[in-house]
Design a protein around this motif. Sequence first.
Motif, mmCIF file in Angstrom:
data_model
loop_
_atom_site.group_PDB
_atom_site.id
_atom_site.type_symbol
_atom_site.label_atom_id
_atom_site.label_comp_id
_atom_site.label_asym_id
_atom_site.label_seq_id
_atom_site.Cartn_x
_atom_site.Cartn_y
_atom_site.Cartn_z
ATOM 1 N N TYR A 52 32.753 11.271 -19.568
ATOM 2 C CA TYR A 52 33.162 9.895 -19.236
ATOM 3 C C TYR A 52 33.506 9.936 -17.751
ATOM 4 O O TYR A 52 34.541 10.472 -17.369
ATOM 5 N N ALA A 53 32.592 9.452 -16.915
ATOM 6 C CA ALA A 53 32.770 9.560 -15.463
ATOM 7 C C ALA A 53 32.993 8.188 -14.853
ATOM 8 O O ALA A 53 32.256 7.245 -15.139
ATOM 9 N N HIS A 54 33.995 8.093 -14.036
ATOM 10 C CA HIS A 54 34.392 6.825 -13.419
ATOM 11 C C HIS A 54 34.246 6.953 -11.908
ATOM 12 O O HIS A 54 34.957 7.733 -11.275
ATOM 13 N N LEU A 55 33.299 6.200 -11.345
ATOM 14 C CA LEU A 55 33.053 6.267 -9.898
ATOM 15 C C LEU A 55 33.659 5.043 -9.235
ATOM 16 O O LEU A 55 33.293 3.904 -9.545
ATOM 17 N N VAL A 56 34.598 5.286 -8.323
ATOM 18 C CA VAL A 56 35.363 4.202 -7.699
ATOM 19 C C VAL A 56 34.896 4.014 -6.262
ATOM 20 O O VAL A 56 35.147 4.859 -5.395
ATOM 21 N N THR A 57 34.203 2.905 -6.003
ATOM 22 C CA THR A 57 33.670 2.660 -4.654
ATOM 23 C C THR A 57 34.777 2.163 -3.724
ATOM 24 O O THR A 57 35.902 1.876 -4.159
ATOM 25 N N LEU A 58 34.455 2.027 -2.444
ATOM 26 C CA LEU A 58 35.515 1.804 -1.466
ATOM 27 C C LEU A 58 35.118 0.983 -0.237
ATOM 28 O O LEU A 58 35.964 0.343 0.385
ATOM 29 N N THR A 59 33.848 0.982 0.129
ATOM 30 C CA THR A 59 33.483 0.375 1.417
ATOM 31 C C THR A 59 33.648 -1.149 1.418
ATOM 32 O O THR A 59 34.036 -1.737 2.440
ATOM 33 N N HIS A 60 33.380 -1.767 0.272
ATOM 34 C CA HIS A 60 33.517 -3.233 0.196
ATOM 35 C C HIS A 60 34.995 -3.578 -0.054
ATOM 36 O O HIS A 60 35.361 -4.093 -1.096
ATOM 37 N N HIS A 61 35.814 -3.228 0.901
ATOM 38 C CA HIS A 61 37.265 -3.419 0.792
ATOM 39 C C HIS A 61 37.758 -4.146 2.041
ATOM 40 O O HIS A 61 37.291 -3.877 3.139
ATOM 41 N N HIS A 62 38.680 -5.049 1.856
ATOM 42 C CA HIS A 62 39.288 -5.749 2.974
ATOM 43 C C HIS A 62 39.695 -4.758 4.063
ATOM 44 O O HIS A 62 40.219 -3.705 3.730
ATOM 45 N N PRO A 63 39.455 -4.979 5.339
ATOM 46 C CA PRO A 63 38.849 -6.157 5.975
ATOM 47 C C PRO A 63 37.328 -6.083 6.153
ATOM 48 O O PRO A 63 36.815 -6.684 7.069
ATOM 49 N N TYR A 64 36.640 -5.367 5.226
ATOM 50 C CA TYR A 64 35.170 -5.385 5.153
ATOM 51 C C TYR A 64 34.513 -4.905 6.459
ATOM 52 O O TYR A 64 33.750 -5.612 7.105
ATOM 53 N N LEU A 65 34.870 -3.679 6.816
ATOM 54 C CA LEU A 65 34.332 -3.094 8.042
ATOM 55 C C LEU A 65 33.006 -2.399 7.748
ATOM 56 O O LEU A 65 32.844 -1.755 6.714
ATOM 57 N N ILE A 66 32.089 -2.542 8.687
ATOM 58 C CA ILE A 66 30.799 -1.863 8.537
ATOM 59 C C ILE A 66 30.256 -1.552 9.923
ATOM 60 O O ILE A 66 30.437 -2.349 10.855
ATOM 61 N N ASP A 67 29.624 -0.373 10.076
ATOM 62 C CA ASP A 67 29.002 -0.040 11.357
ATOM 63 C C ASP A 67 27.772 -0.910 11.539
ATOM 64 O O ASP A 67 27.030 -1.152 10.593
ATOM 65 N N GLU A 68 27.581 -1.347 12.773
ATOM 66 C CA GLU A 68 26.504 -2.301 13.051
ATOM 67 C C GLU A 68 25.146 -1.832 12.531
ATOM 68 O O GLU A 68 24.403 -2.601 11.935
ATOM 69 N N GLU A 69 24.860 -0.538 12.735
ATOM 70 C CA GLU A 69 23.527 -0.055 12.339
ATOM 71 C C GLU A 69 23.365 0.031 10.818
ATOM 72 O O GLU A 69 22.270 0.213 10.324
ATOM 73 N N GLU A 70 24.459 -0.112 10.090
ATOM 74 C CA GLU A 70 24.341 -0.072 8.629
ATOM 75 C C GLU A 70 24.353 -1.462 7.996
ATOM 76 O O GLU A 70 24.196 -1.599 6.788
#
Length: 430
Positions: free
Chosen positions: A194-212
């Motif tokens: 039973y594996a639970h994968l907890v994501t993180l990038t789509h989190h306030h304040p929603y930072l992302i590198d321009e090239e991504e």
Amino acid sequence: DSNDIVEIADYTKNKFAEPNEELFGIAKGKNIIKIHLESFQSFLIDYELHGEEVTPFLNSLVHNKEEGFTYFDNFFHQTEQGKTADAEFILDNSLYGLPQGAAFVTKGNNTYQALPAILNQKQNYTSAILHGDYKSFWNRDEIYKQFGIDYYFDASYYDMSDDNVINYGLKDKPFFKESMPMLEKLNETNKPFYAHLVTLTHHHPYLIDEEEATIPPAETGDNSVDRYFQTARYLDESLEQFFNDLKEAGLYEDSIIFLYGDHYGISENHNRAMSELLDKEITPFESAQLQRVPFLIRIPGVESQGTNHRYSGQIDVMPTLLHLLGIRADDYILFGTDMFSKEHKQFVPFRRGDFITPDYTYVSGTYYDNETGEVIEKVTDEMNEMKQLIEEELRLSDKLVYGDLLRFYTPTEDWKPVDPSIYRYGYDEN
Ligand code: GP9
Ligand code: MN
């Protein structure tokens, strides 16, 4: 005291919904892959920005029945201040989070009868959490022991070099990539898992590198709202990559796979931008509707139902899973009901006592008609009874959690209380 637990058990046993006979036990012994969609609200599904789908991959799971997923479009988060921790708490215990603070932090040493422990004792499952943040955040490394979680692969197991990290921690793409060998190892040595994968990038304040960023931001001028779509797209791409890897590794076809949104990403402080994006005024009624988060599930050997419109919430996930594995939910104290049961209870309490049914929505003392969004002037007895029932349900759940009352409950004759001292988490070189 210990009498209270009797009252609580009476309530949950009375609410219990008999399993759907066709599905009871159908996925017994299958690996379970549980995917946490950080801050993901259902309005993103099929949403188009600048004429483009924001989340084409998730949309394809919703619409292509061949992928095998059933999508619940009237599924709601029920979290409060504990945010992610509340979502985890509710899903693995079918208990409500607390009205204030996070049970993960303030009730981290309670006795629980959580899903990982039950699956282990009943069907020899091994449980694992995978997450690209460090283990003590939200007091996870303490409460997971009470839940009987065997492995916690936290940030110390991943490559946390600068390029891989943004905002709270590991970016979702490297997170899923590096999780693959861990899942494959579990499959080799600890099946079923039973594996639970907890994501993180789509989190306030929603930072992302321009090239991504592969979609331009929205243009409301409210920066975090504008970027919300970009990190949602990034999460969507990371899921597509992960699903391809699961298929390649032979872990897709024969696993239960489910995805859920943990809580809202855009709070009521952003109503102006949201009304621009959704092209309607964000009234209290609309705010409640926006608490929908996705729930998608694929069950090996079960055809997709397409979109299931039943009303449900995070509290209902654990009894649903237990029944799919052939474990009766009424042996345990669980406040939700099986979403596939004919007797499933279609009312969704929110933590502050507001709630939603298929017909109407109750927010801060006012009832609204779901079809029109208009205020219902004539409150019926049935509505008043529903409101009281929901207050009672929340009161009993709180009584259990505040009083640590599962200490006094023996679910089945063969139940062994979880011993937190046998678990150790975190990678260390020694
Ligand atoms: C941190 C992450 C975020 O590890 O799960 O938690 P949140 O801020 O969403 O509660
Ligand atoms: Mn969260």
